[in-house]
Scaffold this motif. Structure first.
Motif, mmCIF file in Angstrom:
data_model
loop_
_atom_site.group_PDB
_atom_site.id
_atom_site.type_symbol
_atom_site.label_atom_id
_atom_site.label_comp_id
_atom_site.label_asym_id
_atom_site.label_seq_id
_atom_site.Cartn_x
_atom_site.Cartn_y
_atom_site.Cartn_z
ATOM 1 N N MET A 30 0.800 -1.166 -0.053
ATOM 2 C CA MET A 30 -0.098 0.057 0.010
ATOM 3 C C MET A 30 0.906 1.298 0.091
ATOM 4 N N VAL A 31 0.311 2.401 -0.749
ATOM 5 C CA VAL A 31 1.124 3.590 -0.949
ATOM 6 C C VAL A 31 0.024 4.516 -0.678
ATOM 7 N N LEU A 32 0.478 5.798 -0.538
ATOM 8 C CA LEU A 32 -0.304 6.860 -0.699
ATOM 9 C C LEU A 32 -0.176 7.372 -2.049
ATOM 10 N N GLY A 33 -1.294 7.513 -2.650
ATOM 11 C CA GLY A 33 -1.192 8.103 -4.243
ATOM 12 C C GLY A 33 -1.810 9.372 -4.286
ATOM 13 N N GLU A 34 -2.451 9.325 -5.698
ATOM 14 C CA GLU A 34 -3.339 10.799 -6.168
ATOM 15 C C GLU A 34 -4.133 11.320 -4.943
ATOM 16 N N GLY A 35 -3.584 12.704 -4.602
ATOM 17 C CA GLY A 35 -4.339 13.558 -3.944
ATOM 18 C C GLY A 35 -4.243 13.047 -2.138
ATOM 19 N N GLY A 36 -3.001 12.314 -2.218
ATOM 20 C CA GLY A 36 -2.915 11.763 -0.586
ATOM 21 C C GLY A 36 -3.591 10.676 -0.303
ATOM 22 N N LEU A 37 -4.216 9.853 -0.948
ATOM 23 C CA LEU A 37 -5.172 8.870 -0.690
ATOM 24 C C LEU A 37 -4.531 7.565 -1.006
ATOM 25 N N PRO A 38 -4.768 6.723 0.118
ATOM 26 C CA PRO A 38 -4.103 5.137 -0.203
ATOM 27 C C PRO A 38 -4.643 4.621 -1.364
ATOM 28 N N ALA A 39 -3.763 3.738 -2.207
ATOM 29 C CA ALA A 39 -3.952 2.922 -3.013
ATOM 30 C C ALA A 39 -3.249 1.593 -2.480
ATOM 31 N N LEU A 40 -3.650 0.436 -3.257
ATOM 32 C CA LEU A 40 -2.973 -0.779 -2.648
ATOM 33 C C LEU A 40 -2.999 -2.043 -3.941
ATOM 34 N N VAL A 41 -2.109 -2.911 -3.682
ATOM 35 C CA VAL A 41 -2.219 -4.188 -4.599
ATOM 36 C C VAL A 41 -2.260 -5.124 -3.561
ATOM 37 N N HIS A 42 -3.124 -6.428 -4.071
ATOM 38 C CA HIS A 42 -3.306 -7.611 -3.186
ATOM 39 C C HIS A 42 -3.288 -8.695 -3.969
ATOM 40 N N ASP A 43 -3.046 -9.904 -3.734
ATOM 41 C CA ASP A 43 -3.193 -11.046 -4.536
ATOM 42 C C ASP A 43 -4.263 -12.109 -3.921
ATOM 43 N N GLN A 44 -4.481 -13.332 -4.475
ATOM 44 C CA GLN A 44 -5.329 -14.096 -4.063
ATOM 45 C C GLN A 44 -4.566 -15.248 -3.652
ATOM 46 N N VAL A 45 -4.925 -15.808 -2.367
ATOM 47 C CA VAL A 45 -4.382 -16.990 -1.750
ATOM 48 C C VAL A 45 -5.483 -17.850 -1.062
ATOM 49 N N SER A 46 -5.506 -19.090 -1.521
ATOM 50 C CA SER A 46 -6.653 -19.913 -1.297
ATOM 51 C C SER A 46 -6.113 -21.025 -0.295
ATOM 52 N N ASP A 47 -4.683 -21.106 -0.184
ATOM 53 C CA ASP A 47 -4.109 -22.428 0.667
ATOM 54 C C ASP A 47 -3.844 -22.230 1.990
ATOM 55 N N GLY A 48 -3.870 -21.258 2.525
ATOM 56 C CA GLY A 48 -3.079 -20.738 3.688
ATOM 57 C C GLY A 48 -3.169 -19.501 4.100
ATOM 58 N N ALA A 49 -2.625 -19.144 5.371
ATOM 59 C CA ALA A 49 -2.444 -17.963 5.989
ATOM 60 C C ALA A 49 -1.360 -17.095 4.917
ATOM 61 N N ASP A 50 -0.293 -17.722 4.667
ATOM 62 C CA ASP A 50 0.531 -17.001 3.911
ATOM 63 C C ASP A 50 1.258 -17.857 2.960
ATOM 64 N N ALA A 51 0.263 -18.612 2.182
ATOM 65 C CA ALA A 51 0.666 -19.371 1.151
ATOM 66 C C ALA A 51 0.892 -18.590 -0.063
ATOM 67 N N ARG A 52 1.491 -19.293 -1.418
ATOM 68 C CA ARG A 52 1.708 -18.676 -2.485
ATOM 69 C C ARG A 52 0.458 -18.001 -3.053
ATOM 70 N N GLY A 53 0.411 -16.915 -3.684
ATOM 71 C CA GLY A 53 -0.767 -16.398 -4.356
ATOM 72 C C GLY A 53 -0.615 -16.288 -5.687
ATOM 73 N N HIS A 54 -1.539 -15.523 -6.327
ATOM 74 C CA HIS A 54 -1.677 -15.586 -7.905
ATOM 75 C C HIS A 54 -2.438 -14.371 -8.027
ATOM 76 N N ASN A 55 -2.375 -13.791 -9.415
ATOM 77 C CA ASN A 55 -2.790 -12.470 -9.909
ATOM 78 C C ASN A 55 -2.644 -11.197 -9.015
ATOM 79 N N VAL A 56 -2.437 -10.090 -9.571
ATOM 80 C CA VAL A 56 -2.445 -8.863 -8.994
ATOM 81 C C VAL A 56 -3.512 -7.870 -9.197
ATOM 82 N N LEU A 57 -4.102 -7.428 -7.834
ATOM 83 C CA LEU A 57 -5.521 -6.795 -8.008
ATOM 84 C C LEU A 57 -5.168 -5.475 -7.333
ATOM 85 N N PHE A 58 -5.609 -4.513 -7.988
ATOM 86 C CA PHE A 58 -5.350 -3.213 -7.617
ATOM 87 C C PHE A 58 -6.730 -2.465 -7.288
ATOM 88 N N GLN A 59 -6.370 -1.640 -6.086
ATOM 89 C CA GLN A 59 -7.727 -0.769 -5.727
ATOM 90 C C GLN A 59 -7.213 0.571 -5.014
#
Length: 429
Positions: free
Chosen positions: A240-269
């Motif tokens: 996560m970072v502060l982006g345009e206008g000092g508002l937060p933006a982030l990327v995350h991935d999809q993890v289905s196998d555990g608390a900290d397992a390998r993820g897939h894809n890159v999602l932006f919000q």
């Protein structure tokens, strides 16, 4: 002037860079590490020689170019881990400070507010009667001064960010792999809600991405991406970072196998001006994100993402001015086993992307436990005049690196020695 004088500047840096002689990481005269490091424009320092294991670390640059590093270290042969923090400024590092002792490690993030006060987010709090999750809450520790920290617990239950969905609102395990940023003194902390932290479809595939804002004693929770019946496994690894206008933006991935397992894809919000958040936008299709993508923001370029696909060892960079339309992924590195653990930052003066990454082996089949000490290196790629150019940071390698820029335009990289977990910092003089 800097661009035309790139080669000359590099040559001068090579001639003038002092070399740190203490080397607790892999690399001796047999693998030529010390000789190679003598030709690197970075000066390397051991921050905590007593740190143990390859556990998460985080880096932030605060006002006045103070550099804060938060990290975990195993305590002897016990099941305990110390969450520690130290600061570096003008070539000198403080002594490590103990923030908390935990038994369950799930990411760490550090940030400075506008007054120069550091805060660290992590999985803390109590067990909520779980026999495994001895820590199960989102924790944020605020630094009062050297060696003095006050922990806060912004979220304890899945229904803190209530949705009305029975699955999304059920559970006690919140605070996995958190990320924190400040706008002024207001904190934004994103985290993964793992519900009851046990079953695949119910907990991991049904995990949600949530956020709290405010602090230190008053927090507003928000649901950012709900998996629930879609079984999307949101919020696996967050940047996560502060982006345009000092508002937060982030990327995350999809993890289905555990608390900290390998993820897939890159999602932006990103957060919009009215306080709402955009829905998850898939920026890139990735089979295995390893430790997740890295997000950065620059006022001229916009948002940038660096990510490695661990299945192919292909490191790519993509960017977007508005967070909606993204460039095609630019292949930065794909040779042997490498491009790992990328960390992206923009040069504040020249607005160019720089990516720290780890090269494990010349063999593409090498795994994380089989890196070649004769080959492994920590490097930084920079896109200069539309060409990717790389430079050596540490010929002994560097696990889980975090890259940032000082106000002077100099780069700093925090990382761990691959064989021991010793915490190190590399700085351009």
């Amino acid at each position: 002037m800097r661009r035309q004088g790139w080669a000359l500047g590099l040559a001068l840096a090579l001639a003038c860079t002092p070399e740190e002689t203490r080397r607790p990481d892999a690399g001796t005269e047999e693998d030529n590490t010390d000789v190679l490091n003598g030709a690197s424009p970075f000066s390397r320092t051991v921050l905590d020689a007593a740190a143990r294991e390859l556990q998460p670390l985080a880096l932030a640059v605060g006002p006045g170019d103070v550099v804060g590093v938060a990290y975990y270290s195993r305590v002897g042969d016990t099941a305990d881990y110390e969450l520690r923090f130290l600061e570096w400024k003008n070539g000198a590092a403080s002594s490590p400070e103990l923030i908390a002792t935990v038994q369950r490690v799930s990411g760490v993030s550090v940030a400075y507010d506008s007054t120069g006060k550091a805060a660290v987010s992590y999985l803390g709090g109590g067990s909520d009667q779980s026999t495994y999750w001895f820590q199960s809450d989102l924790a944020v520790a605020y630094r009062n001064g050297p060696g003095s920290w006050t922990p806060r617990i912004p979220a304890t239950k899945s229904n803190n960010a209530a949705t009305g969905n029975a699955l999304a609102d059920s559970g006690f395990l919140v605070g996995l792999n958190p990320a924190i940023v400040f706008n002024g003194t207001k904190a934004y902390v994103a985290y993964r809600d793992g519900h009851n932290g046990q079953f695949g479809k119910q907990d991991w595939e049904g995990s949600d991405l949530e956020l709290v804002e405010g602090g230190p004693t008053s927090w507003t929770p928000r649901m950012l991406a709900m998996s629930a019946d879609t079984k999307s496994g949101y919020g696996g690894h967050i940047s996560m970072v502060l982006g345009e206008g000092g508002l937060p933006a982030l990327v995350h991935d999809q993890v289905s196998d555990g608390a900290d397992a390998r993820g897939h894809n890159v999602l932006f919000q990103r957060r919009k001006a009215d306080g709402s958040w955009t829905t998850p936008l898939q920026v890139q299709t990735v089979s295995d994100t390893q430790l997740g993508a890295s997000l950065a923001w620059d006022g001229q370029v916009g948002y940038g993402v660096a990510v490695v696909d661990r299945t192919s060892n292909k490191l790519t960079y993509t960017f977007s001015k508005d967070g909606v339309s993204w460039s095609a992924p630019d292949p930065v590195f794909q040779s042997g086993a490498g491009g790992w653990y990328p960390s992206l930052a923009f040069d504040p003066a020249h607005h160019e992307p720089h990516i720290a990454y780890y090269v494990c082996s010349n063999s593409a089949s090498a795994n994380e436990q089989g890196c070649d000490a004769r080959v492994d290196e920590l490097r930084v790629f920079a896109l200069i005049e539309n060409n990717w150019r790389d430079v050596l940071v540490d010929a002994g390698g560097g696990w889980g690196s975090k890259l940032a820029f000082l106000s002077t335009g100099k780069r700093v990289v925090a990382y761990r020695a691959p064989d021991s977990g010793v915490v190190k910092l590399a700085v351009e003089p």
